[in-house]
Design a protein around this motif. Structure first.
Motif, PDB file in Angstrom:
ATOM      1  N   ALA A 107       0.832  -1.205   0.000  1.00 37.37           N
ATOM      2  CA  ALA A 107       0.000   0.000   0.000  1.00 37.37           C
ATOM      3  C   ALA A 107       0.863   1.249   0.000  1.00 37.37           C
ATOM      4  O   ALA A 107       0.580   2.224  -0.698  1.00 37.37           O
ATOM      5  N   GLN A 108       1.939   1.192   0.787  1.00 38.81           N
ATOM      6  CA  GLN A 108       2.833   2.354   0.836  1.00 38.81           C
ATOM      7  C   GLN A 108       3.437   2.645  -0.529  1.00 38.81           C
ATOM      8  O   GLN A 108       3.497   3.797  -0.951  1.00 38.81           O
ATOM      9  N   VAL A 109       3.854   1.570  -1.190  1.00 37.08           N
ATOM     10  CA  VAL A 109       4.474   1.747  -2.507  1.00 37.08           C
ATOM     11  C   VAL A 109       3.459   2.318  -3.489  1.00 37.08           C
ATOM     12  O   VAL A 109       3.717   3.308  -4.182  1.00 37.08           O
ATOM     13  N   SER A 110       2.251   1.710  -3.536  1.00 41.06           N
ATOM     14  CA  SER A 110       1.265   2.168  -4.517  1.00 41.06           C
ATOM     15  C   SER A 110       0.823   3.597  -4.200  1.00 41.06           C
ATOM     16  O   SER A 110       0.673   4.426  -5.097  1.00 41.06           O
ATOM     17  N   GLU A 111       0.681   3.860  -2.917  1.00 41.44           N
ATOM     18  CA  GLU A 111       0.307   5.220  -2.499  1.00 41.44           C
ATOM     19  C   GLU A 111       1.345   6.245  -2.987  1.00 41.44           C
ATOM     20  O   GLU A 111       1.001   7.283  -3.551  1.00 41.44           O
ATOM     21  N   ALA A 112       2.597   5.879  -2.768  1.00 43.29           N
ATOM     22  CA  ALA A 112       3.670   6.803  -3.139  1.00 43.29           C
ATOM     23  C   ALA A 112       3.711   7.019  -4.648  1.00 43.29           C
ATOM     24  O   ALA A 112       3.840   8.149  -5.128  1.00 43.29           O
ATOM     25  N   LEU A 113       3.580   5.917  -5.387  1.00 46.98           N
ATOM     26  CA  LEU A 113       3.677   6.040  -6.844  1.00 46.98           C
ATOM     27  C   LEU A 113       2.466   6.767  -7.422  1.00 46.98           C
ATOM     28  O   LEU A 113       2.524   7.321  -8.518  1.00 46.98           O
ATOM     29  N   MET A 114       1.342   6.742  -6.676  1.00 54.49           N
ATOM     30  CA  MET A 114       0.144   7.434  -7.156  1.00 54.49           C
ATOM     31  C   MET A 114       0.170   8.919  -6.798  1.00 54.49           C
ATOM     32  O   MET A 114      -0.465   9.730  -7.471  1.00 54.49           O
ATOM     33  N   SER A 115       0.841   9.249  -5.719  1.00 53.34           N
ATOM     34  CA  SER A 115       0.760  10.646  -5.279  1.00 53.34           C
ATOM     35  C   SER A 115       2.035  11.444  -5.531  1.00 53.34           C
ATOM     36  O   SER A 115       1.985  12.652  -5.687  1.00 53.34           O
ATOM     37  N   HIS A 116       3.171  10.765  -5.548  1.00 52.07           N
ATOM     38  CA  HIS A 116       4.411  11.521  -5.696  1.00 52.07           C
ATOM     39  C   HIS A 116       4.673  11.866  -7.146  1.00 52.07           C
ATOM     40  O   HIS A 116       4.487  11.027  -8.026  1.00 52.07           O
ATOM     41  N   PRO A 117       5.112  13.077  -7.394  1.00 50.99           N
ATOM     42  CA  PRO A 117       5.537  13.386  -8.754  1.00 50.99           C
ATOM     43  C   PRO A 117       6.829  12.641  -9.072  1.00 50.99           C
ATOM     44  O   PRO A 117       7.549  12.220  -8.157  1.00 50.99           O
TER      45      PRO A 117
END
Lengths: 237, 373
Positions: free
Chosen positions: B44-54
């Protein structure tokens, strides 16, 4: 002819003797198992690996013995501060000019066989004491490199204390090489040590060899009297 | 001018635009989280980061190297690894893969360095020659030392790809004619992640980059500076042939019966016991195999100095300065033999020189014994 009167002197206390022999045994076991680890024999075997574990056992013996070796060394270090004058650390580390002069004296008399007067040492002679200090440093190298290599396979804090060693040398490879080569230096040391023990026993007849079993050396009355006088002069001065 | 980072699309947006489904995206996140050694909620952390971080701007420099690291990277098993990292991570400058060339390319690098000062990740592939003012490696008329200095100044973090950047590899092998130097000796005051190997495993490289993106900080490193997630175990300790080692069943030569049986390659020089890498676990080419599984010992390519660490096919180290055929054991035996010879000579000498003392004790002993007769 005049018979020399010998007096029994208690030189090597029990902890020193125990240390010596357990240490000797440890080095033998560590040397043999270590050599096997570096250069294992090959068997053409039909055995299933699951039924055999000799190499794992060999390594286990090596690691266990290393712990015994280390604990004995710590015990001996302690004894260097609380033991008798022959066990004291002062016998090993050349801290003053006199010590260095004595090393020179032994070198001339025992090694170069020059015609100088024998300076009788009841405990270690100066050169021997210094060589045991060097030996101690070599064993320290073995312990540091050995536990450094072992650190990664262990979860206990003690080997972990040495985890900095492979990092210092950039990796395990060089540490392994140092560990391996230092063992050969120890082998050479042991050869010389054994030779000199037998040599002294043969030419001085003071029970050099058996002293490490009984603790006693047999010293000529006149030598004892002379050393007593010297001590008294030192005290006054 | 606004900060460029706010204008950059997120990784997820880029992937969707490229045609990946959300399911494929989640599969990638799961796989890379597992490779990174994260717990289940790490996905979840990875997907969250890849979805929100530029996207993180990346400058990828090539110096003295063979590009095997890049090759390994673009062949990492999951196609999205290449896509997400190479296309989408915003690889603003990499000689091998960028479309631009010449002045255009240099301009792109300068722009990234200026616009994203303090934000970009600097990836370095290859070592840096320092002899002759760095003349041995020049790009666009500037020396590698210069380029590295300038690029490192504004980097958030530096990643050393492969053994060249981390320990010099073959160029730094003795006698190291160009003064090839690993980057950690040249860059000061920046976090440096070493990802050694010749090349490193593609998934490991991806895992390191995704970690940077996900957590916004460098992964946990060991004492040498390598990510613990991938370099904390010896190849030997994760080797599937390890039971043969413990059983003492070894290959003696590559064509013997034991080799066919797949026994341990320790005696034919496998460097697994001194090599820290993830080959035994992650393996290569989508987990198909790795050197030991293919019947050849590990050559220790991710270790310091591996070209100078003796033959790939012998166990006992060569001993420097004593010729090619010498090893520590042969020299040790010779030294012990010489010592024994010396001691024998000394024994003879002592016998000759100290005969008088010896005889005196002997005579006295005999006299005393005679008294008892």
């Amino acid at each position: 002819m005049k018979t020399v009167r010998l007096r029994r002197v208690y030189v090597w206390q029990m902890p020193v003797r125990i240390f010596h022999w357990i240490n000797a045994l440890c080095i033998l076991v560590l040397g043999v198992t270590g050599y096997l680890i570096s250069n294992p024999p090959v068997f053409l075997s039909n055995a299933e690996a699951s039924n055999s574990f000799w190499f794992g056992t060999n390594r286990f013996i090596h690691f266990t013995t290393a712990y015994i070796f280390l604990s004995m060394l710590i015990m001996r270090l302690y004894w260097a501060f609380v033991g008798n004058k022959y066990a004291s650390w002062r016998n090993f580390i050349p801290i003053n000019k006199k010590f260095i002069q004595k090393i020179g004296g032994v070198l001339k008399h025992d090694i170069l066989l020059l015609k100088t007067e024998e300076d009788v040492s009841i405990g270690h002679n100066a050169l021997a004491g210094f060589s045991y200090f060097m030996f101690f440093l070599l064993t320290l190298i073995m312990i540091v490199t050995g536990f450094g290599l072992y650190a990664d396979s262990s979860t206990w804090f003690l080997p972990k204390l040495f985890a900095w060693v492979p990092a210092l040398f950039g990796g395990d490879y060089l540490v392994r090489e140092i560990h391996h080569v230092t063992m050969w230096i120890l082998v050479v040391f042991i050869l010389i040590h054994l030779y000199l023990v037998f040599l002294h026993d043969q030419y001085e007849g003071r029970g050099e060899t058996s002293a490490m079993i009984s603790g006693y050396k047999f010293i000529e009355e006149e030598v004892i009297e002379k050393q007593k006088e010297e001590r008294q002069i030192e005290r006054i001065a | 001018m606004n900060s460029t980072s706010t204008k950059r699309p997120t990784y997820y947006e880029e992937l969707r635009r490229k045609g990946y489904s959300r399911r494929e995206f989640m599969q990638f996140c799961t796989m890379i989280a597992a490779y990174m050694g994260l717990e289940a909620n790490g996905v979840a952390q990875v997907s969250e980061a890849l979805m929100s971080h530029p996207r993180v701007p990346v400058i990828w420099l090539h110096f003295q190297e063979c590009t095997c690291c890049s090759e390994s990277f673009i062949r990492s098993s999951h196609p999205m690894v290449a896509d997400i990292i190479l296309d989408k991570i915003s690889l603003d400058y990499t000689e091998t893969l960028m479309a631009a060339a010449g002045h255009q390319a240099e301009a792109a690098m300068e722009k990234t360095m200026k616009d994203s000062y303090g934000e970009y990740v600097l990836c370095v592939e290859g070592s840096v020659p320092v002899y002759e003012d760095g003349a041995y490696c020049c790009i666009g008329g500037r020396s590698a030392v210069d380029i590295l200095d300038e690029a490192a100044a504004g980097a958030k973090a530096v990643i050393g790809w492969g053994s060249c950047a981390c320990n010099g590899c073959v160029q730094a092998a003795s006698p190291n004619p160009t003064g090839a130097t690993p980057i950690h000796k040249l860059i000061k005051g920046k976090p440096i992640i070493k990802v050694p190997g010749c090349p490193p495993i593609g998934e490991v490289m991806a895992g390191v980059l995704v970690h940077l993106v996900t957590f916004g900080r460098i992964p946990e490193l060991d004492r040498i500076g390598r990510p613990k997630a991938f370099y904390s175990k010896r190849v030997h300790d994760s080797c599937y042939r390890r039971p043969f080692y413990d059983a003492g069943l070894f290959v003696e030569s590559f064509d013997d019966e034991n080799a066919k049986k797949g026994y341990c390659l320790y005696r034919v020089g496998c460097k697994g016991p001194t090599t820290y890498n993830a080959c035994g676990i992650m393996r290569w080419n989508d987990g198909v195999s790795y050197p030991i599984q293919s019947g050849h010992g590990c050559i220790g390519c991710s270790e310091e100095n591996f070209w100078d660490n003796g033959s790939f096919y012998t166990r006992v180290p060569n001993f420097p300065g004593f010729g090619i055929e010498s090893n520590a054991d042969k020299i040790g035996i010779a030294a012990a033999g010489l010592t024994a010879a010396g001691l024998t000579a000394h024994a003879v000498g002592t016998r000759l020189k100290r005969k008088k003392e010896h005889d005196k004790i002997l005579e006295e002993g005999i006299d005393n014994a005679n008294e008892l007769n």
